[in-house]
Design an enzyme around this catalytic site. Sequence first.
Site, PDB file in Angstrom:
ATOM      1  N   ARG A  72     -78.094 -50.491  91.210  1.00 36.31           N
ATOM      2  CA  ARG A  72     -77.172 -49.143  91.577  1.00 36.31           C
ATOM      3  C   ARG A  72     -77.788 -47.114  90.381  1.00 36.31           C
ATOM      4  NH1 ARG A  72     -72.725 -48.092  89.059  1.00 36.31           N
ATOM      5  NH2 ARG A  72     -72.087 -50.513  89.506  1.00 36.31           N
ATOM      6  N   TYR A 106     -74.759 -27.047 109.491  1.00 37.64           N
ATOM      7  CA  TYR A 106     -74.986 -28.208 109.898  1.00 37.64           C
ATOM      8  C   TYR A 106     -73.568 -28.238 108.973  1.00 37.64           C
ATOM      9  CZ  TYR A 106     -74.071 -32.938 110.633  1.00 37.64           C
ATOM     10  OH  TYR A 106     -73.385 -33.876 111.019  1.00 37.64           O
ATOM     11  N   ASP A 135     -80.964 -26.131 101.535  1.00 38.57           N
ATOM     12  CA  ASP A 135     -81.131 -26.914 102.216  1.00 38.57           C
ATOM     13  C   ASP A 135     -81.753 -26.967 102.881  1.00 38.57           C
ATOM     14  OD1 ASP A 135     -80.910 -29.191 104.163  1.00 38.57           O
ATOM     15  OD2 ASP A 135     -78.527 -29.142 104.691  1.00 38.57           O
ATOM     16  N   LYS A 160     -84.217 -36.844 108.375  1.00 32.71           N
ATOM     17  CA  LYS A 160     -85.398 -35.795 109.113  1.00 32.71           C
ATOM     18  C   LYS A 160     -86.169 -35.524 109.378  1.00 32.71           C
ATOM     19  CE  LYS A 160     -80.476 -34.054 110.358  1.00 32.71           C
ATOM     20  NZ  LYS A 160     -79.555 -35.668 111.091  1.00 32.71           N
TER      21      LYS A 160
HETATM   22  N1  PLP Z   1     -78.562 -31.064 106.446  1.00 27.06           N
HETATM   23  C1  PLP Z   1     -78.773 -30.785 107.401  1.00 27.06           C
HETATM   24  C2  PLP Z   1     -79.545 -29.207 108.168  1.00 27.06           C
HETATM   25  C3  PLP Z   1     -78.597 -31.762 109.188  1.00 27.06           C
HETATM   26  O1  PLP Z   1     -78.839 -30.989 110.573  1.00 27.06           O
HETATM   27  C4  PLP Z   1     -77.764 -32.977 108.738  1.00 27.06           C
HETATM   28  C5  PLP Z   1     -77.526 -33.685 109.895  1.00 27.06           C
HETATM   29  O2  PLP Z   1     -77.704 -33.537 110.973  1.00 27.06           O
HETATM   30  C6  PLP Z   1     -77.225 -32.577 107.883  1.00 27.06           C
HETATM   31  C7  PLP Z   1     -78.005 -32.069 106.302  1.00 27.06           C
HETATM   32  C8  PLP Z   1     -76.492 -34.545 107.123  1.00 27.06           C
HETATM   33  O3  PLP Z   1     -77.659 -35.188 107.052  1.00 27.06           O
HETATM   34  P1  PLP Z   1     -77.319 -36.296 107.357  1.00 27.06           P
HETATM   35  O4  PLP Z   1     -76.919 -36.373 108.476  1.00 27.06           O
HETATM   36  O5  PLP Z   1     -78.188 -37.380 106.631  1.00 27.06           O
HETATM   37  O6  PLP Z   1     -75.993 -36.733 106.461  1.00 27.06           O
END
Ligand code: PLP
Length: 381
Positions: free
Chosen positions: A53, A105, A177, A202
């Site tokens: 962990r 998101y 992000d 992604k």
């Molecule tokens: N950030 C973006 C731009 C996303 O498109 C997504 C999910 O679609 C996330 C974060 C969240 O990621 P996760 O699905 O790996 O939890």
Amino acid sequence: MAGNNQTSFDTLVVHAGRAIDPQTGAVSPPLHLSSTFARDPSGELLGDHVYGRYGNPTRDRLDHCLASLEGAAAALTVASGCAVAHLLFSTLSQGDELVVSHDMYFGIRHLLQQLGGRFGVTVTALDLANDDGVAVALARRPRIVMCESPTNPLMQIIDLARLAERCRTAGSSLVVDNTMATPVLQQPLSLGAHLVMHSTTKYLSGHSDLIGGALLTADEDDPTWQRVQEVRKVTGAVPSPFDSWLLLRSVATLALRVERQVDNAEALAPWLAAHPKIDRVLYPGLSDHPGHDVAAAQMRRPGAMLSLLVAGGLEGAKRFSAALDLIVRATSLGGVHSLAEHRKPVEGPLSTTPDNLVRLSIGIEGVDDLRADLASALDAV
Ligand code: PLP
């Protein structure tokens, strides 16, 4: 291999975190599954690790690799992109404010707003591309400002260097992000952001076969960074050794994949924009996009995500989406397969996304095949 200013990005994706295993000479990094690590009779650890962990040799290699790619001082990986948002939220206290982009998101904005309501943290959603609104919000000195650029799914562009400077003046931490842009195209820490996050699910993984997240910092003494490290250690939202290994393996082709995805997107965007069954294409690579110039300055190329506003409203978008054959109807983005998603039905009644928006994540297939599939689906509108 340690990242340095002389090493090109194309070399880093192949070598960072992948030093030849000194014990065996293995070129592919070993996958360490052990959950615990032995001590000698006096109680001293035999190696650098204690417990899975807290840390794992395969995961450490991944963290080192991702830090090199973003030009970061350090990276920490977790079990999903949403787990990164949750970690960041856990650094806030009652009475703090968190500012998020009004377009980002949907799942993360929703998660943060729900948590904010429960724990007495004000979560303000704002158009961060609009200077006036930002000035008012920053005057309240929010603890954290969080955004994407390009935003998901409206593909807005936020001037990251400008926002970072304003956040610094206000004493707020800017978290970008960078999932949609990837470090191949944009490096927010070099533009002044405090922290960068990713859904590694992604582009970084790129094959739609794992769920993961990462947070990266320019400064290991940053208090938010110190706190998230501690929270990850004690709560354990860590990626499995196998997912860490798989992600490290996938990153080796990141630059190749992204360049090809952008080639395809750049070829398709103007053709789609001129199509009579498309009202509008939201893509920062098109010269009529309001963020085109800022994108050209802060991104190396405009990315491989396109949002289409399909003629005929909700019904038109439904028909288009239903008629796709090669392009897969599925959520997520960034993989080698092209994916399409009609966002409104997915986001539900709280969604402010236009009814006719279909988001395309362009893959690495042959561009003529993608164009033919889009053309026949548009015929159905
Ligand atoms: N950030 C973006 C731009 C996303 O498109 C997504 C999910 O679609 C996330 C974060 C969240 O990621 P996760 O699905 O790996 O939890």
